[in-house]
Design a protein around this motif. Structure first.
Motif, PDB file in Angstrom:
ATOM      1  N   VAL A  73      25.885  11.157  -8.991  1.00 52.21           N
ATOM      2  CA  VAL A  73      26.575  10.155  -8.183  1.00 52.21           C
ATOM      3  C   VAL A  73      25.528   9.414  -7.357  1.00 52.21           C
ATOM      4  O   VAL A  73      24.471   9.953  -7.052  1.00 52.21           O
ATOM      5  CB  VAL A  73      27.647  10.763  -7.247  1.00 52.21           C
ATOM      6  N   ASP A  74      25.842   8.185  -7.024  1.00 52.41           N
ATOM      7  CA  ASP A  74      24.999   7.406  -6.124  1.00 52.41           C
ATOM      8  C   ASP A  74      25.749   7.226  -4.819  1.00 52.41           C
ATOM      9  O   ASP A  74      26.917   6.801  -4.820  1.00 52.41           O
ATOM     10  CB  ASP A  74      24.669   6.038  -6.720  1.00 52.41           C
ATOM     11  N   LEU A  75      25.074   7.570  -3.731  1.00 56.55           N
ATOM     12  CA  LEU A  75      25.639   7.415  -2.400  1.00 56.55           C
ATOM     13  C   LEU A  75      24.877   6.317  -1.669  1.00 56.55           C
ATOM     14  O   LEU A  75      23.644   6.259  -1.758  1.00 56.55           O
ATOM     15  CB  LEU A  75      25.510   8.724  -1.607  1.00 56.55           C
ATOM     16  N   ALA A  76      25.589   5.443  -0.978  1.00 58.61           N
ATOM     17  CA  ALA A  76      24.934   4.380  -0.218  1.00 58.61           C
ATOM     18  C   ALA A  76      23.948   5.016   0.764  1.00 58.61           C
ATOM     19  O   ALA A  76      24.278   5.986   1.448  1.00 58.61           O
ATOM     20  CB  ALA A  76      25.969   3.546   0.528  1.00 58.61           C
ATOM     21  N   ALA A  77      22.735   4.479   0.794  1.00 59.23           N
ATOM     22  CA  ALA A  77      21.699   4.985   1.699  1.00 59.23           C
ATOM     23  C   ALA A  77      20.646   3.902   1.887  1.00 59.23           C
ATOM     24  O   ALA A  77      20.514   3.015   1.044  1.00 59.23           O
ATOM     25  CB  ALA A  77      21.061   6.249   1.134  1.00 59.23           C
ATOM     26  N   ARG A  78      19.905   4.001   2.959  1.00 55.96           N
ATOM     27  CA  ARG A  78      18.838   3.047   3.253  1.00 55.96           C
ATOM     28  C   ARG A  78      17.504   3.780   3.317  1.00 55.96           C
ATOM     29  O   ARG A  78      17.454   4.973   3.601  1.00 55.96           O
ATOM     30  CB  ARG A  78      19.088   2.355   4.586  1.00 55.96           C
ATOM     31  N   THR A  79      16.456   3.029   3.086  1.00 56.55           N
ATOM     32  CA  THR A  79      15.110   3.579   3.197  1.00 56.55           C
ATOM     33  C   THR A  79      14.958   4.273   4.550  1.00 56.55           C
ATOM     34  O   THR A  79      15.336   3.730   5.577  1.00 56.55           O
ATOM     35  CB  THR A  79      14.056   2.463   3.067  1.00 56.55           C
ATOM     36  N   GLY A  80      14.438   5.497   4.512  1.00 59.86           N
ATOM     37  CA  GLY A  80      14.212   6.255   5.740  1.00 59.86           C
ATOM     38  C   GLY A  80      15.366   7.141   6.159  1.00 59.86           C
ATOM     39  O   GLY A  80      15.207   7.977   7.051  1.00 59.86           O
ATOM     40  N   ASP A  81      16.543   6.979   5.542  1.00 64.22           N
ATOM     41  CA  ASP A  81      17.674   7.852   5.883  1.00 64.22           C
ATOM     42  C   ASP A  81      17.310   9.306   5.575  1.00 64.22           C
ATOM     43  O   ASP A  81      16.670   9.601   4.563  1.00 64.22           O
ATOM     44  CB  ASP A  81      18.923   7.493   5.075  1.00 64.22           C
ATOM     45  N   VAL A  82      17.748  10.204   6.431  1.00 64.11           N
ATOM     46  CA  VAL A  82      17.517  11.634   6.234  1.00 64.11           C
ATOM     47  C   VAL A  82      18.412  12.132   5.098  1.00 64.11           C
ATOM     48  O   VAL A  82      19.587  11.755   5.007  1.00 64.11           O
ATOM     49  CB  VAL A  82      17.821  12.407   7.531  1.00 64.11           C
ATOM     50  N   VAL A  83      17.835  12.987   4.246  1.00 59.62           N
ATOM     51  CA  VAL A  83      18.579  13.594   3.138  1.00 59.62           C
ATOM     52  C   VAL A  83      18.653  15.095   3.394  1.00 59.62           C
ATOM     53  O   VAL A  83      17.629  15.740   3.647  1.00 59.62           O
ATOM     54  CB  VAL A  83      17.892  13.313   1.784  1.00 59.62           C
ATOM     55  N   ARG A  84      19.861  15.652   3.315  1.00 59.46           N
ATOM     56  CA  ARG A  84      20.093  17.071   3.597  1.00 59.46           C
ATOM     57  C   ARG A  84      20.551  17.813   2.350  1.00 59.46           C
ATOM     58  O   ARG A  84      21.199  17.231   1.481  1.00 59.46           O
ATOM     59  CB  ARG A  84      21.141  17.223   4.693  1.00 59.46           C
ATOM     60  N   SER A  85      20.261  19.099   2.307  1.00 64.32           N
ATOM     61  CA  SER A  85      20.698  19.936   1.196  1.00 64.32           C
ATOM     62  C   SER A  85      22.208  20.127   1.270  1.00 64.32           C
ATOM     63  O   SER A  85      22.757  20.440   2.322  1.00 64.32           O
ATOM     64  CB  SER A  85      20.002  21.297   1.250  1.00 64.32           C
ATOM     65  N   MET A  86      22.864  19.952   0.127  1.00 69.51           N
ATOM     66  CA  MET A  86      24.311  20.093   0.078  1.00 69.51           C
ATOM     67  C   MET A  86      24.752  21.550   0.165  1.00 69.51           C
ATOM     68  O   MET A  86      25.896  21.835   0.513  1.00 69.51           O
ATOM     69  CB  MET A  86      24.850  19.449  -1.196  1.00 69.51           C
ATOM     70  N   ALA A  87      23.856  22.469  -0.173  1.00 70.47           N
ATOM     71  CA  ALA A  87      24.164  23.901  -0.139  1.00 70.47           C
ATOM     72  C   ALA A  87      22.862  24.675   0.059  1.00 70.47           C
ATOM     73  O   ALA A  87      21.770  24.141  -0.151  1.00 70.47           O
ATOM     74  CB  ALA A  87      24.840  24.331  -1.437  1.00 70.47           C
ATOM     75  N   ALA A  88      22.973  25.933   0.465  1.00 71.14           N
ATOM     76  CA  ALA A  88      21.797  26.789   0.640  1.00 71.14           C
ATOM     77  C   ALA A  88      21.203  27.126  -0.719  1.00 71.14           C
ATOM     78  O   ALA A  88      21.931  27.358  -1.692  1.00 71.14           O
ATOM     79  CB  ALA A  88      22.191  28.067   1.374  1.00 71.14           C
TER      80      ALA A  88
END
Length: 161
Positions: free
Chosen positions: A42-57
């Motif tokens: 899937v593609d989620l709207a995001a901008r350069t520099g946005d923080v990306v987090r793990s969806m699960a451990a």
């Protein structure tokens, strides 16, 4: 959140969205065969520099560049080795590192392709050794997909099996 397998299917209880205020701009469209066309995530709207987090451990399996794009991959416990990929992401994690659900993996990078750039997106994939899965399974729900007026809604194929 935890990941389990029931009757050969991935079962997840509410994970974390990888970006703040998620908006799906392109849905999962699995290929009919491994070599066929399709959208394997899937593609989620995001901008350069946005923080990306793990969806699960899980455990960081890869943090580097593939075909000119920065990619982070996180593996999860379970049969058939489930793992997710996030791109384009400049990693702030290292291979072998254990990450908690919601842990920062890196930031959205500026790259070409269908994601990236100042007004781009984050591509998230989920697969096992044998098949591609809808990564939104990890959050247990899907937000609305923005479509231009008059565009037909394309439904994903029904699960077989």
């Amino acid at each position: 959140m935890w990941i389990t397998w029931a009757a050969g299917a991935l079962a997840v209880v509410m994970g974390t969205w990888p970006v703040a205020d998620p908006t799906v701009v392109a849905r999962f469209d699995p290929p009919v065969a491994a070599w066929s066309s399709g959208h394997r995530g899937v593609d989620l709207a995001a901008r350069t520099g946005d923080v990306v987090r793990s969806m699960a451990a899980g455990t960081v399996l890869f943090a580097g560049t593939i075909a000119g794009k920065p990619v982070v991959s996180v593996g999860y416990p379970g049969p058939d080795r489930p793992r997710s990929t996030y791109e384009p992401v400049i990693p702030s994690v290292a291979v072998g590192q254990q990450v908690a659900e919601g842990a920062v993996l890196g930031t959205v990078a500026v790259v070409g392709g269908h994601c990236g750039g100042a007004r781009g997106c984050l591509h998230v994939g989920l697969r096992t050794d044998t098949r591609y899965l809808d990564p939104l399974t990890l959050v247990g729900r899907a937000p609305a997909v923005l479509k231009p007026p008059g565009t037909a809604v394309r439904r994903p194929p029904a699960a077989v099996g």
